[in-house]
Design a protein around this motif. Structure first.
Motif, PDB file in Angstrom:
ATOM      1  N   PHE A  53      25.657  32.102  36.435  1.00 43.17           N
ATOM      2  CA  PHE A  53      26.408  33.087  37.207  1.00 43.17           C
ATOM      3  C   PHE A  53      27.716  32.535  37.773  1.00 43.17           C
ATOM      4  O   PHE A  53      28.790  33.070  37.506  1.00 43.17           O
ATOM      5  CB  PHE A  53      25.496  33.624  38.326  1.00 43.17           C
ATOM      6  CG  PHE A  53      26.026  34.839  38.994  1.00 43.17           C
ATOM      7  CD1 PHE A  53      25.966  36.063  38.378  1.00 43.17           C
ATOM      8  CD2 PHE A  53      26.597  34.755  40.247  1.00 43.17           C
ATOM      9  CE1 PHE A  53      26.454  37.194  38.997  1.00 43.17           C
ATOM     10  CE2 PHE A  53      27.087  35.871  40.878  1.00 43.17           C
ATOM     11  CZ  PHE A  53      27.021  37.100  40.241  1.00 43.17           C
ATOM     12  N   ASN A  84      31.683  33.228  36.346  1.00 44.45           N
ATOM     13  CA  ASN A  84      32.691  33.854  37.208  1.00 44.45           C
ATOM     14  C   ASN A  84      33.889  32.930  37.427  1.00 44.45           C
ATOM     15  O   ASN A  84      35.040  33.377  37.416  1.00 44.45           O
ATOM     16  CB  ASN A  84      32.069  34.261  38.541  1.00 44.45           C
ATOM     17  CG  ASN A  84      31.060  35.374  38.360  1.00 44.45           C
ATOM     18  OD1 ASN A  84      31.218  36.241  37.504  1.00 44.45           O
ATOM     19  ND2 ASN A  84      30.001  35.349  39.146  1.00 44.45           N
ATOM     20  N   VAL A  97      30.168  38.974  42.392  1.00 43.02           N
ATOM     21  CA  VAL A  97      31.159  38.599  41.383  1.00 43.02           C
ATOM     22  C   VAL A  97      32.552  38.646  42.010  1.00 43.02           C
ATOM     23  O   VAL A  97      33.350  37.726  41.845  1.00 43.02           O
ATOM     24  CB  VAL A  97      31.081  39.508  40.134  1.00 43.02           C
ATOM     25  CG1 VAL A  97      32.302  39.309  39.236  1.00 43.02           C
ATOM     26  CG2 VAL A  97      29.801  39.245  39.353  1.00 43.02           C
ATOM     27  N   SER A  98      32.847  39.705  42.755  1.00 46.94           N
ATOM     28  CA  SER A  98      34.139  39.827  43.430  1.00 46.94           C
ATOM     29  C   SER A  98      34.389  38.674  44.383  1.00 46.94           C
ATOM     30  O   SER A  98      35.478  38.099  44.421  1.00 46.94           O
ATOM     31  CB  SER A  98      34.218  41.150  44.199  1.00 46.94           C
ATOM     32  OG  SER A  98      34.088  42.232  43.319  1.00 46.94           O
ATOM     33  N   GLN A 120      33.067  35.656  44.299  1.00 49.01           N
ATOM     34  CA  GLN A 120      33.246  34.394  43.584  1.00 49.01           C
ATOM     35  C   GLN A 120      34.587  34.330  42.861  1.00 49.01           C
ATOM     36  O   GLN A 120      35.230  33.280  42.823  1.00 49.01           O
ATOM     37  CB  GLN A 120      32.075  34.153  42.630  1.00 49.01           C
ATOM     38  CG  GLN A 120      30.804  33.847  43.385  1.00 49.01           C
ATOM     39  CD  GLN A 120      29.610  33.619  42.495  1.00 49.01           C
ATOM     40  OE1 GLN A 120      29.670  33.735  41.277  1.00 49.01           O
ATOM     41  NE2 GLN A 120      28.497  33.278  43.111  1.00 49.01           N
ATOM     42  N   TYR A 141      31.603  46.592  35.592  1.00 50.47           N
ATOM     43  CA  TYR A 141      30.535  45.982  34.798  1.00 50.47           C
ATOM     44  C   TYR A 141      29.698  47.092  34.176  1.00 50.47           C
ATOM     45  O   TYR A 141      29.636  48.213  34.683  1.00 50.47           O
ATOM     46  CB  TYR A 141      29.658  45.039  35.638  1.00 50.47           C
ATOM     47  CG  TYR A 141      28.932  45.710  36.775  1.00 50.47           C
ATOM     48  CD1 TYR A 141      27.676  46.278  36.583  1.00 50.47           C
ATOM     49  CD2 TYR A 141      29.514  45.791  38.037  1.00 50.47           C
ATOM     50  CE1 TYR A 141      27.020  46.906  37.620  1.00 50.47           C
ATOM     51  CE2 TYR A 141      28.852  46.413  39.085  1.00 50.47           C
ATOM     52  CZ  TYR A 141      27.608  46.971  38.864  1.00 50.47           C
ATOM     53  OH  TYR A 141      26.955  47.601  39.900  1.00 50.47           O
ATOM     54  N   ILE A 146      31.208  42.328  31.797  1.00 50.93           N
ATOM     55  CA  ILE A 146      32.109  42.372  32.946  1.00 50.93           C
ATOM     56  C   ILE A 146      33.550  42.365  32.455  1.00 50.93           C
ATOM     57  O   ILE A 146      33.905  41.622  31.537  1.00 50.93           O
ATOM     58  CB  ILE A 146      31.853  41.173  33.892  1.00 50.93           C
ATOM     59  CG1 ILE A 146      30.424  41.248  34.427  1.00 50.93           C
ATOM     60  CG2 ILE A 146      32.873  41.145  35.025  1.00 50.93           C
ATOM     61  CD1 ILE A 146      30.007  40.070  35.278  1.00 50.93           C
TER      62      ILE A 146
END
Length: 184
Positions: free
Chosen positions: A40, A44, A86-87, A89, A142, A151
């Protein structure tokens, strides 16, 4: 004779005892290895690194960027823990790379949907960017399949809607990712 039986029994039991200890230690090591090598963060960070390479020479050094929360491509006003993390990171990695990132959670005049994050619709991007003197906004979405999460992230100029950089990548929908896709 009884000593021989005792010795034989110990020889049979000893490997079992040692393997139990090794199994527990191996399990602890496996757990740490699994967590520390999780796809993960690496995925990212690689995406953010790619965006930074594409942005070389395209940004002014004195103006910030804004990170919007990644949204579900099928429900553009919805996100999950996955979209929010995700945003976070991506924003962290862009800041580590020297870009100025505005932390939107500390701003009061941005559209925040409860339990969703910083969601920005196209009509709001220009207004938010102007209010924060941002030269670009990182947006993304995503899409889920049964075993993957695709993504897409883009860095766009808010006044022209031109895409300055973009990156597509995929995450395997393993247990950690699957748990972050649950609706809150």
């Amino acid at each position: 004779m009884p000593m021989t039986k005792l010795a034989s029994a110990l020889l049979l039991i000893l490997p079992l005892l040692l393997s139990a200890c090794a199994t527990n230690k191996d399990k602890q090591q496996r757990d740490y290895t699994t967590v520390s090598s999780n796809q993960f963060i690496e995925a990212n960070y690689k995406a953010a690194d790619s965006l930074m390479r594409q942005l070389t020479g395209k940004l002014a050094g004195d103006k910030p960027l804004i990170m919007a929360t990644l949204v579900n491509i099928d429900e553009l006003e919805q996100t999950t823990t996955l979209g929010r993390l995700v945003s976070e990171q991506l924003s962290t990695r862009l800041a580590q790379g020297g870009l100025s990132m505005v932390e939107m959670k500390l701003r009061s005049n941005v559209y925040l949907k409860r339990n969703q994050g910083e969601l920005m619709l196209t009509r709001e991007i220009g207004e938010v960017a102007t209010a924060h003197n941002a030269q670009a906004i990182v947006v993304g979405s995503y899409a889920e399949t049964s075993d993957m999460v695709f993504i897409n992230v883009k860095v766009i100029q808010p006044n022209t809607n031109f895409v300055l950089a973009g990156q597509d990548y995929v995450l395997a929908k393993e247990a950690v990712v699957r748990s972050m896709l649950q609706r809150n």
